[in-house]
Every structure is written in C-alpha cells, then in structure tokens.
Design a protein around this motif. Sequence first.
Motif, short mmCIF file in Angstrom:
data_model
loop_
_atom_site.label_atom_id
_atom_site.label_comp_id
_atom_site.label_asym_id
_atom_site.label_seq_id
_atom_site.Cartn_x
_atom_site.Cartn_y
_atom_site.Cartn_z
N ALA A 4 -7.59 2.32 -7.36
CA ALA A 4 -8.72 1.83 -8.16
C ALA A 4 -9.76 2.94 -8.36
CB ALA A 4 -9.36 0.61 -7.48
N GLN A 5 -10.08 3.63 -7.28
CA GLN A 5 -11.06 4.72 -7.37
C GLN A 5 -10.56 5.84 -8.28
OE1 GLN A 5 -11.57 5.78 -3.25
NE2 GLN A 5 -12.82 3.98 -2.79
N ALA A 6 -9.32 6.24 -8.08
CA ALA A 6 -8.76 7.35 -8.84
C ALA A 6 -8.67 7.04 -10.33
CB ALA A 6 -7.37 7.70 -8.32
N MET A 7 -8.41 5.78 -10.67
CA MET A 7 -8.29 5.40 -12.09
C MET A 7 -9.61 4.96 -12.69
SD MET A 7 -4.67 3.31 -12.16
CE MET A 7 -5.32 1.96 -11.21
N GLY A 8 -10.64 4.77 -11.84
CA GLY A 8 -11.92 4.28 -12.34
C GLY A 8 -11.84 2.84 -12.81
N VAL A 9 -11.00 2.04 -12.13
CA VAL A 9 -10.78 0.65 -12.49
C VAL A 9 -11.35 -0.23 -11.38
CG1 VAL A 9 -8.97 -1.09 -12.90
CG2 VAL A 9 -8.70 1.21 -13.79
N SER A 10 -11.94 -1.35 -11.75
CA SER A 10 -12.48 -2.29 -10.77
C SER A 10 -11.37 -2.77 -9.83
CB SER A 10 -13.10 -3.49 -11.50
OG SER A 10 -13.46 -4.47 -10.58
N PRO A 11 -11.64 -2.80 -8.51
CA PRO A 11 -10.61 -3.23 -7.56
C PRO A 11 -10.09 -4.65 -7.80
CG PRO A 11 -12.42 -2.17 -6.41
CD PRO A 11 -12.84 -2.34 -7.84
N ASP A 12 -10.84 -5.48 -8.52
CA ASP A 12 -10.32 -6.83 -8.79
C ASP A 12 -9.27 -6.83 -9.90
OD1 ASP A 12 -12.20 -6.33 -10.82
OD2 ASP A 12 -12.85 -8.42 -10.93
N ARG A 13 -9.06 -5.68 -10.57
CA ARG A 13 -8.00 -5.55 -11.58
C ARG A 13 -6.80 -4.77 -11.07
NH1 ARG A 13 -9.45 -2.42 -16.11
NH2 ARG A 13 -7.32 -2.76 -16.71
N VAL A 14 -6.92 -4.21 -9.87
CA VAL A 14 -5.80 -3.48 -9.27
C VAL A 14 -5.19 -4.38 -8.20
CG1 VAL A 14 -5.09 -1.40 -8.04
CG2 VAL A 14 -6.93 -1.26 -9.73
N PHE A 15 -3.90 -4.62 -8.32
CA PHE A 15 -3.21 -5.55 -7.44
C PHE A 15 -2.21 -4.82 -6.54
CE2 PHE A 15 -5.30 -8.30 -10.22
CZ PHE A 15 -5.19 -9.61 -9.79
N LYS A 16 -2.17 -5.25 -5.28
CA LYS A 16 -1.21 -4.68 -4.34
C LYS A 16 -0.03 -5.64 -4.20
CE LYS A 16 -4.19 -6.33 -0.60
NZ LYS A 16 -5.09 -5.88 0.46
N THR A 17 1.12 -5.06 -3.93
CA THR A 17 2.34 -5.82 -3.75
C THR A 17 2.68 -5.84 -2.28
OG1 THR A 17 3.09 -5.04 -5.91
CG2 THR A 17 4.76 -6.02 -4.47
N LEU A 18 2.70 -7.02 -1.71
CA LEU A 18 2.99 -7.19 -0.29
C LEU A 18 4.25 -8.03 -0.13
CD1 LEU A 18 -0.66 -8.08 0.79
CD2 LEU A 18 0.47 -5.86 1.00
N VAL A 19 5.01 -7.74 0.90
CA VAL A 19 6.22 -8.52 1.17
C VAL A 19 5.98 -9.30 2.46
CG1 VAL A 19 8.71 -8.46 1.55
CG2 VAL A 19 7.64 -6.79 0.02
N ALA A 20 6.19 -10.60 2.36
CA ALA A 20 6.01 -11.49 3.51
C ALA A 20 7.29 -12.28 3.74
CB ALA A 20 4.85 -12.45 3.24
N GLU A 21 7.38 -12.92 4.89
CA GLU A 21 8.47 -13.83 5.18
C GLU A 21 7.90 -15.23 5.20
OE1 GLU A 21 11.47 -13.22 8.18
OE2 GLU A 21 10.88 -11.10 8.31
N VAL A 22 8.44 -16.09 4.36
CA VAL A 22 8.04 -17.49 4.35
C VAL A 22 9.22 -18.29 4.87
CG1 VAL A 22 7.25 -19.43 2.97
CG2 VAL A 22 6.49 -17.12 2.38
N ASP A 23 9.02 -18.91 6.02
CA ASP A 23 10.09 -19.65 6.68
C ASP A 23 11.37 -18.82 6.77
OD1 ASP A 23 8.26 -21.73 6.84
OD2 ASP A 23 9.08 -22.80 5.11
#
Length: 173
Positions: A42-61
Amino acid sequence: MAKKRQSAGTPATVVLTTAGVTFTTHAYEHDPSHPSYGEEAAQAMGVSPDRVFKTLVAEVDGKLTVAVVPVAGQLDLKALATAVGGKKATMADPTLAERTTGYVRGGISPLGQRKKLPTVLDASATAHATICVSAGRRGLEIELSPKDLAILTEATLAPIGRVQPLDEPPVVG
C-alpha cells in the motif's frame, strides 16, 4: 543457437490475461524486513490500505480455504468459518499453504493457485471500483475490479475482515 524463453508472467496474470479481464500490475521494490507485506505494498503504490487486500489461507473444519481481506485489518476466523458453512477456522500451516497454492508466503495470490480452493472475499471490497491483490510474488500487485476477482475465484462475498486494534501488531500476509 538457444532461444530465449520469454516470461508469460505469474500464474495470476496468466489467468487474468486468458480471461480477458482488465487489470494493471504494480511492481515495487520489496523490503524483506518490512513487518507487513500488505502495508508495504500500500505504501509503495501510494494506495489506501483499505483498497489493498491480503490473501490468507486458513483451515475451516480441516479444509483449506482462501480468505481475501484488507491489509488495514485482520481476518475474523469465526466469520470465515460461518461464511463457508463451517464451525471452526484456524490459520493454515504456512508450508502447506505454499505447497497447495504454488506461491510463497507474502506473495500468495487468490488467482492462479496450483489447487483451486474455496475463496471468501471480504464484502468491503465492493465499496471500491478497484482493489489490489498479490500478483503471485512479493513486490508485484494486481489492480482489478472486485467483481472480476470474485467471478474468477468463484468467491463468496462476506464480512470476514475486522479492523485491527492499534495496540495489536499487524498480521503478516
């Protein structure tokens, strides 16, 4: 004489190009010592952090599931489990996440993963004309419409993100 092989991009950009989706890539110099890959982007691109999304992997059941949430907050594991009809969610083992998606931690893209996983996109994405997600490697982001991302990943839209308290360290992702 050997031919020089040209790079076709990352698996994520190949998926977008093949689908004919409009997107923009943003490259920046990645600093391995930065505490949050997403905030760094977000900082490097000069984009608001609410427009930059992270991809996380979780285990559901016990089943791997992808969660895409704003870097400005955290993943609500209980909300993720609810969104996919599960009871309990925990963060996936990073090595398993890398092996399953084909990407390295901090560069996991919701697109072009080695194995297609159920995906949930935080509903806040729809408030923006475009959002940014990892293009499949650290230091490279893709900007695209949240609608296109949801269609290509067959994502469920749900409120799975929560605002991060100021006294809590960021989740790297």
